[in-house]
Design an enzyme around this catalytic site. Structure first.
Site, mmCIF file in Angstrom:
data_model
loop_
_atom_site.group_PDB
_atom_site.id
_atom_site.type_symbol
_atom_site.label_atom_id
_atom_site.label_comp_id
_atom_site.label_asym_id
_atom_site.label_seq_id
_atom_site.Cartn_x
_atom_site.Cartn_y
_atom_site.Cartn_z
ATOM 1 N N CYS A 78 0.828 -1.215 0.000
ATOM 2 C CA CYS A 78 0.000 0.000 0.000
ATOM 3 C C CYS A 78 0.865 1.269 0.000
ATOM 4 O O CYS A 78 1.462 1.589 -1.023
ATOM 5 C CB CYS A 78 -0.973 -0.069 1.167
ATOM 6 S SG CYS A 78 -2.428 0.943 0.914
ATOM 7 N N HIS A 170 -3.199 -5.529 1.878
ATOM 8 C CA HIS A 170 -2.479 -5.770 3.143
ATOM 9 C C HIS A 170 -2.575 -7.227 3.597
ATOM 10 O O HIS A 170 -3.398 -7.529 4.488
ATOM 11 C CB HIS A 170 -3.105 -4.906 4.246
ATOM 12 C CG HIS A 170 -2.932 -3.447 4.064
ATOM 13 N ND1 HIS A 170 -1.840 -2.763 4.533
ATOM 14 C CD2 HIS A 170 -3.728 -2.522 3.470
ATOM 15 C CE1 HIS A 170 -1.962 -1.485 4.243
ATOM 16 N NE2 HIS A 170 -3.096 -1.307 3.593
ATOM 17 N N GLU A 172 -0.799 -8.624 5.671
ATOM 18 C CA GLU A 172 -0.465 -8.657 7.110
ATOM 19 C C GLU A 172 -1.697 -8.437 7.986
ATOM 20 O O GLU A 172 -1.651 -8.691 9.191
ATOM 21 C CB GLU A 172 0.640 -7.633 7.416
ATOM 22 C CG GLU A 172 0.219 -6.181 7.506
ATOM 23 C CD GLU A 172 -0.018 -5.508 6.148
ATOM 24 O OE1 GLU A 172 -0.016 -6.203 5.107
ATOM 25 O OE2 GLU A 172 -0.234 -4.273 6.130
HETATM 26 N N1 GLN Z 1 -3.650 6.285 1.201
HETATM 27 C C1 GLN Z 1 -2.347 6.054 1.742
HETATM 28 C C2 GLN Z 1 -1.295 6.866 0.987
HETATM 29 O O1 GLN Z 1 -1.572 7.402 -0.038
HETATM 30 C C3 GLN Z 1 -1.977 4.578 1.716
HETATM 31 C C4 GLN Z 1 -2.944 3.805 2.580
HETATM 32 C C5 GLN Z 1 -2.382 2.552 3.179
HETATM 33 O O2 GLN Z 1 -1.153 2.324 3.228
HETATM 34 N N2 GLN Z 1 -3.251 1.727 3.722
HETATM 35 O O3 GLN Z 1 -0.188 6.952 1.414
#
Ligand code: GLN
Length: 189
Positions: A78, A170, A172
Protein backbone atom coordinates in the site's frame (compact mmCIF):
# COMPACT_ATOMS: atom_id res chain seq x y z
CA UNK A 1 16.72 -15.29 7.62
CA UNK A 2 16.78 -11.70 8.88
CA UNK A 3 14.11 -9.41 7.44
CA UNK A 4 13.60 -5.75 8.31
CA UNK A 5 10.34 -3.84 8.51
CA UNK A 6 10.63 -0.09 7.99
CA UNK A 7 9.27 1.22 11.29
CA UNK A 8 8.84 4.98 10.88
CA UNK A 9 5.02 4.97 10.73
CA UNK A 10 2.18 2.63 9.80
CA UNK A 11 1.36 -1.06 10.13
CA UNK A 12 4.68 -2.43 11.40
CA UNK A 13 3.62 -4.86 14.15
CA UNK A 14 1.41 -6.95 11.87
CA UNK A 15 4.24 -7.63 9.40
CA UNK A 16 6.60 -8.47 12.28
CA UNK A 17 4.00 -10.91 13.62
CA UNK A 18 3.66 -12.74 10.27
CA UNK A 19 7.44 -12.90 9.72
CA UNK A 20 7.95 -14.33 13.21
CA UNK A 21 5.19 -16.88 12.58
CA UNK A 22 7.35 -18.02 9.64
CA UNK A 23 10.46 -18.23 11.88
CA UNK A 24 12.29 -15.16 10.58
CA UNK A 25 14.51 -12.96 12.65
CA UNK A 26 13.05 -9.44 12.39
CA UNK A 27 14.42 -5.91 12.73
CA UNK A 28 12.34 -2.75 13.13
CA UNK A 29 14.28 -0.34 10.93
CA UNK A 30 14.35 3.20 12.32
CA UNK A 31 17.96 4.17 11.54
CA UNK A 32 20.24 3.69 8.50
CA UNK A 33 22.59 1.29 10.39
CA UNK A 34 19.68 -1.10 10.86
CA UNK A 35 19.65 -1.73 7.09
CA UNK A 36 22.94 -3.64 7.37
CA UNK A 37 22.88 -7.45 7.19
CA UNK A 38 19.24 -7.72 6.11
CA UNK A 39 18.16 -10.36 3.59
CA UNK A 40 15.05 -8.34 2.75
CA UNK A 41 12.90 -5.42 3.88
CA UNK A 42 9.17 -4.69 4.01
CA UNK A 43 7.83 -1.15 3.60
CA UNK A 44 4.48 -1.20 5.41
CA UNK A 45 1.19 0.57 4.79
CA UNK A 46 0.50 3.90 6.45
CA UNK A 47 0.69 7.37 4.99
CA UNK A 48 3.20 7.59 2.15
CA UNK A 49 3.75 11.36 2.48
CA UNK A 50 4.61 10.98 6.17
CA UNK A 51 6.82 7.90 5.69
CA UNK A 52 8.55 9.63 2.74
CA UNK A 53 9.37 12.66 4.91
CA UNK A 54 10.66 10.48 7.74
CA UNK A 55 12.77 8.42 5.30
CA UNK A 56 14.59 11.61 4.33
CA UNK A 57 14.81 12.99 7.87
CA UNK A 58 16.33 9.80 9.30
CA UNK A 59 18.88 9.47 6.48
CA UNK A 60 17.46 6.06 5.52
CA UNK A 61 16.25 7.25 2.09
CA UNK A 62 19.44 7.09 -0.03
CA UNK A 63 20.98 4.09 1.71
CA UNK A 64 17.77 2.10 1.26
CA UNK A 65 17.38 3.22 -2.35
CA UNK A 66 20.95 2.15 -3.11
CA UNK A 67 20.49 -1.24 -1.44
CA UNK A 68 17.29 -1.90 -3.39
CA UNK A 69 18.96 -0.85 -6.65
CA UNK A 70 21.78 -3.29 -5.82
CA UNK A 71 19.29 -6.15 -5.39
CA UNK A 72 18.03 -6.13 -1.77
CA UNK A 73 14.60 -7.83 -1.84
CA UNK A 74 11.86 -5.36 -0.94
CA UNK A 75 8.11 -5.62 -0.56
CA UNK A 76 5.95 -2.50 -0.38
CA UNK A 77 2.37 -2.85 0.87
CA UNK A 78 0.00 0.00 0.00
CA UNK A 79 1.86 3.18 1.12
CA UNK A 80 5.04 1.08 0.74
CA UNK A 81 4.17 0.51 -2.90
CA UNK A 82 3.77 4.27 -3.38
CA UNK A 83 7.26 4.80 -1.91
CA UNK A 84 8.77 2.43 -4.50
CA UNK A 85 6.95 3.82 -7.56
CA UNK A 86 8.70 5.75 -10.29
CA UNK A 87 5.63 7.96 -10.79
CA UNK A 88 2.58 8.94 -8.78
CA UNK A 89 -0.27 9.92 -11.10
CA UNK A 90 -2.00 12.29 -8.66
CA UNK A 91 0.92 13.67 -6.66
CA UNK A 92 3.83 15.86 -7.74
CA UNK A 93 6.29 14.22 -5.46
CA UNK A 94 7.48 10.66 -6.08
CA UNK A 95 9.76 9.00 -3.51
CA UNK A 96 12.41 6.31 -4.13
CA UNK A 97 11.43 5.76 -7.78
CA UNK A 98 13.10 2.35 -7.96
CA UNK A 99 10.19 0.39 -9.43
CA UNK A 100 8.99 0.95 -12.97
CA UNK A 101 5.33 1.53 -12.09
CA UNK A 102 2.92 4.47 -12.04
CA UNK A 103 0.49 4.43 -9.13
CA UNK A 104 -2.69 6.31 -8.35
CA UNK A 105 -3.04 7.19 -4.66
CA UNK A 106 -6.37 6.66 -2.89
CA UNK A 107 -7.58 5.21 -6.19
CA UNK A 108 -10.72 3.66 -4.67
CA UNK A 109 -11.76 6.78 -2.75
CA UNK A 110 -11.57 7.51 0.96
CA UNK A 111 -11.50 5.34 4.10
CA UNK A 112 -15.19 4.37 3.75
CA UNK A 113 -14.43 2.83 0.36
CA UNK A 114 -12.08 0.32 1.95
CA UNK A 115 -13.00 -3.25 1.04
CA UNK A 116 -12.23 -6.94 1.27
CA UNK A 117 -12.17 -9.34 -1.65
CA UNK A 118 -10.89 -12.88 -2.30
CA UNK A 119 -8.54 -14.01 -5.07
CA UNK A 120 -6.46 -16.95 -6.10
CA UNK A 121 -3.05 -15.72 -7.22
CA UNK A 122 -0.97 -17.95 -9.51
CA UNK A 123 2.45 -18.73 -8.09
CA UNK A 124 1.45 -17.58 -4.59
CA UNK A 125 -1.63 -19.48 -3.45
CA UNK A 126 -3.64 -22.37 -4.83
CA UNK A 127 -6.86 -21.29 -3.05
CA UNK A 128 -8.56 -17.89 -2.78
CA UNK A 129 -7.05 -15.68 -0.08
CA UNK A 130 -8.48 -12.49 1.49
CA UNK A 131 -7.20 -9.18 0.11
CA UNK A 132 -7.79 -6.10 2.29
CA UNK A 133 -7.79 -2.66 0.62
CA UNK A 134 -7.58 0.47 2.82
CA UNK A 135 -7.44 3.82 1.02
CA UNK A 136 -5.48 1.80 -1.47
CA UNK A 137 -3.58 2.83 -4.56
CA UNK A 138 -3.63 0.80 -7.77
CA UNK A 139 -1.16 0.68 -10.61
CA UNK A 140 -2.00 2.47 -13.84
CA UNK A 141 1.18 1.81 -15.86
CA UNK A 142 3.99 -0.73 -15.76
CA UNK A 143 7.37 -1.07 -17.45
CA UNK A 144 8.19 -3.97 -19.78
CA UNK A 145 10.02 -6.02 -17.12
CA UNK A 146 7.27 -5.75 -14.51
CA UNK A 147 5.14 -8.88 -14.01
CA UNK A 148 1.49 -8.50 -13.03
CA UNK A 149 0.63 -10.93 -10.22
CA UNK A 150 -2.95 -9.86 -9.55
CA UNK A 151 -5.74 -7.67 -10.89
CA UNK A 152 -9.01 -6.74 -9.21
CA UNK A 153 -11.71 -5.46 -11.57
CA UNK A 154 -9.09 -4.99 -14.30
CA UNK A 155 -6.93 -2.80 -12.09
CA UNK A 156 -3.39 -3.98 -11.33
CA UNK A 157 -2.94 -4.50 -7.58
CA UNK A 158 0.15 -6.73 -7.24
CA UNK A 159 3.37 -6.70 -9.26
CA UNK A 160 6.91 -8.04 -9.20
CA UNK A 161 9.98 -6.54 -10.86
CA UNK A 162 13.11 -8.60 -10.14
CA UNK A 163 13.88 -8.17 -6.40
CA UNK A 164 10.87 -5.88 -5.85
CA UNK A 165 7.33 -6.86 -4.89
CA UNK A 166 4.46 -4.42 -4.45
CA UNK A 167 0.84 -4.93 -3.38
CA UNK A 168 -2.03 -2.45 -3.08
CA UNK A 169 -3.53 -4.62 -0.34
CA UNK A 170 -2.48 -5.77 3.14
CA UNK A 171 -1.79 -9.50 3.61
CA UNK A 172 -0.47 -8.66 7.11
CA UNK A 173 -4.01 -7.74 8.20
CA UNK A 174 -5.30 -11.25 7.50
CA UNK A 175 -4.41 -14.63 9.02
CA UNK A 176 -3.07 -15.81 5.70
CA UNK A 177 0.72 -16.20 5.46
CA UNK A 178 1.05 -17.05 1.75
CA UNK A 179 2.30 -13.64 0.63
CA UNK A 180 4.86 -13.46 3.41
CA UNK A 181 6.02 -16.97 2.43
CA UNK A 182 6.35 -15.85 -1.17
CA UNK A 183 8.43 -12.82 -0.13
CA UNK A 184 10.67 -14.95 2.10
CA UNK A 185 11.21 -17.16 -0.97
CA UNK A 186 12.48 -14.08 -2.87
CA UNK A 187 14.79 -13.23 0.07
CA UNK A 188 16.23 -16.78 0.11
CA UNK A 189 17.51 -16.55 -3.47
N1 GLN B 1 -3.65 6.28 1.20
C1 GLN B 1 -2.35 6.05 1.74
C2 GLN B 1 -1.29 6.87 0.99
O1 GLN B 1 -1.57 7.40 -0.04
C3 GLN B 1 -1.98 4.58 1.72
C4 GLN B 1 -2.94 3.81 2.58
C5 GLN B 1 -2.38 2.55 3.18
O2 GLN B 1 -1.15 2.32 3.23
N2 GLN B 1 -3.25 1.73 3.72
O3 GLN B 1 -0.19 6.95 1.41
Amino acid sequence: MKIGVLALQGGVAEHIHHLKALHCETVEVKRPEELDDLQGIILPGGESTTIGKLLRKTGIFYKLKEKITNGLPVWGTCAGMILLAKNIENDEKAHMQVMDITVKRNAYGSQINSFLTYKKIDGICSKKIPLVFIRAPYITEIGSDVDVLCRVDDNIVAVRQKNMLATSFHPELTDNLQFHKYFIGICEK
